[in-house]
Design a protein around this motif. Structure first.
Motif, mmCIF file in Angstrom:
data_model
loop_
_atom_site.group_PDB
_atom_site.id
_atom_site.type_symbol
_atom_site.label_atom_id
_atom_site.label_comp_id
_atom_site.label_asym_id
_atom_site.label_seq_id
_atom_site.Cartn_x
_atom_site.Cartn_y
_atom_site.Cartn_z
ATOM 1 N N UNK A 118 -14.646 -76.301 31.469
ATOM 2 C CA UNK A 118 -15.959 -75.784 31.095
ATOM 3 C C UNK A 118 -16.535 -76.529 29.903
ATOM 4 N N UNK A 119 -17.855 -76.675 29.926
ATOM 5 C CA UNK A 119 -18.595 -77.255 28.804
ATOM 6 C C UNK A 119 -19.678 -76.271 28.413
ATOM 7 N N UNK A 120 -19.718 -75.925 27.139
ATOM 8 C CA UNK A 120 -20.777 -75.066 26.624
ATOM 9 C C UNK A 120 -21.926 -75.972 26.205
ATOM 10 N N UNK A 121 -23.104 -75.636 26.684
ATOM 11 C CA UNK A 121 -24.298 -76.436 26.409
ATOM 12 C C UNK A 121 -25.334 -75.590 25.684
ATOM 13 N N UNK A 122 -25.983 -76.177 24.684
ATOM 14 C CA UNK A 122 -27.140 -75.524 24.078
ATOM 15 C C UNK A 122 -28.314 -75.684 25.035
ATOM 16 N N UNK A 133 -17.164 -68.639 20.028
ATOM 17 C CA UNK A 133 -17.142 -67.900 18.768
ATOM 18 C C UNK A 133 -17.039 -68.816 17.550
ATOM 19 N N UNK A 134 -16.288 -69.910 17.667
ATOM 20 C CA UNK A 134 -16.103 -70.814 16.530
ATOM 21 C C UNK A 134 -17.255 -71.786 16.317
ATOM 22 N N UNK A 135 -17.790 -72.329 17.407
ATOM 23 C CA UNK A 135 -18.737 -73.436 17.277
ATOM 24 C C UNK A 135 -20.184 -73.099 17.635
ATOM 25 N N UNK A 136 -20.416 -71.950 18.235
ATOM 26 C CA UNK A 136 -21.766 -71.612 18.670
ATOM 27 C C UNK A 136 -22.198 -70.232 18.183
ATOM 28 N N UNK A 137 -21.542 -69.723 17.170
ATOM 29 C CA UNK A 137 -21.800 -68.376 16.649
ATOM 30 C C UNK A 137 -23.288 -68.198 16.312
ATOM 31 N N UNK A 138 -23.871 -67.122 16.825
ATOM 32 C CA UNK A 138 -25.253 -66.790 16.524
ATOM 33 C C UNK A 138 -26.292 -67.558 17.314
ATOM 34 N N UNK A 139 -25.872 -68.498 18.148
ATOM 35 C CA UNK A 139 -26.833 -69.275 18.932
ATOM 36 C C UNK A 139 -27.167 -68.537 20.228
ATOM 37 N N UNK A 140 -28.406 -68.616 20.617
ATOM 38 C CA UNK A 140 -28.822 -68.017 21.883
ATOM 39 C C UNK A 140 -29.166 -69.129 22.867
ATOM 40 N N UNK A 141 -29.316 -68.748 24.123
ATOM 41 C CA UNK A 141 -29.693 -69.717 25.150
ATOM 42 C C UNK A 141 -28.573 -70.642 25.573
ATOM 43 N N UNK A 142 -27.331 -70.272 25.279
ATOM 44 C CA UNK A 142 -26.201 -71.124 25.660
ATOM 45 C C UNK A 142 -25.955 -71.059 27.164
ATOM 46 N N UNK A 143 -25.508 -72.177 27.717
ATOM 47 C CA UNK A 143 -25.180 -72.264 29.133
ATOM 48 C C UNK A 143 -23.722 -72.706 29.257
ATOM 49 N N UNK A 144 -23.063 -72.199 30.302
ATOM 50 C CA UNK A 144 -21.675 -72.544 30.564
ATOM 51 C C UNK A 144 -21.604 -73.325 31.867
ATOM 52 N N UNK A 145 -21.248 -74.599 31.756
ATOM 53 C CA UNK A 145 -21.123 -75.462 32.929
ATOM 54 C C UNK A 145 -19.677 -75.462 33.395
#
Length: 114
Positions: free
Chosen positions: A7-11, A49-61
């Motif tokens: 998986x890759x988390x994308x902004x 939780x560690x690298x994207x805390x508080x960010x919205x609109x994240x996508x999981x590829x």
């Protein structure tokens, strides 16, 4: 997904690039480190939780690791865990699906099936 899936988390902006260019060269951190950081299903929640805390609109590829070949390497990272690192440009055809990052009732990131 299966254990062959990584998986890759994308902004939101990164997701837009992937959709427009049909490939993804990496986030700013990926480019600095020289590889695209990925996670297993079991590692996704801690990564968000560690690298994207508080960010919205994240996508999981969800990515079929078999399609990545030898450019996908399993290397020690956080707490000595092996993480998938992709040394190359991620082609959109390696992506099985992309979903918004949502949470299960227990707080873990929901991994969609199918």
């Amino acid at each position: 997904m299966t254990k062959e899936t990584v998986y890759k988390i994308l902004t939101a902006p990164e997701y837009d690039v992937l959709m427009r260019e049909k490939k993804f060269s990496g986030s700013a951190l990926d480019i600095v480190d020289g590889f695209i950081h990925m996670s297993t299903a079991a590692q996704v929640t801690a990564t968000v939780d560690l690298y994207f805390k508080g960010q919205s609109g994240l996508m999981l590829a969800a990515i079929d690791q078999k399609g990545l070949g030898a450019a996908l390497r399993w290397e020690p990272s956080r707490a000595g865990q092996l993480f998938p690192h992709f040394y190359g440009t991620l082609p959109s055809d390696a992506i099985i699906r992309v979903d918004p990052v949502t949470r299960n009732p227990d707080g873990t990131v929901k991994i969609m099936d199918g």
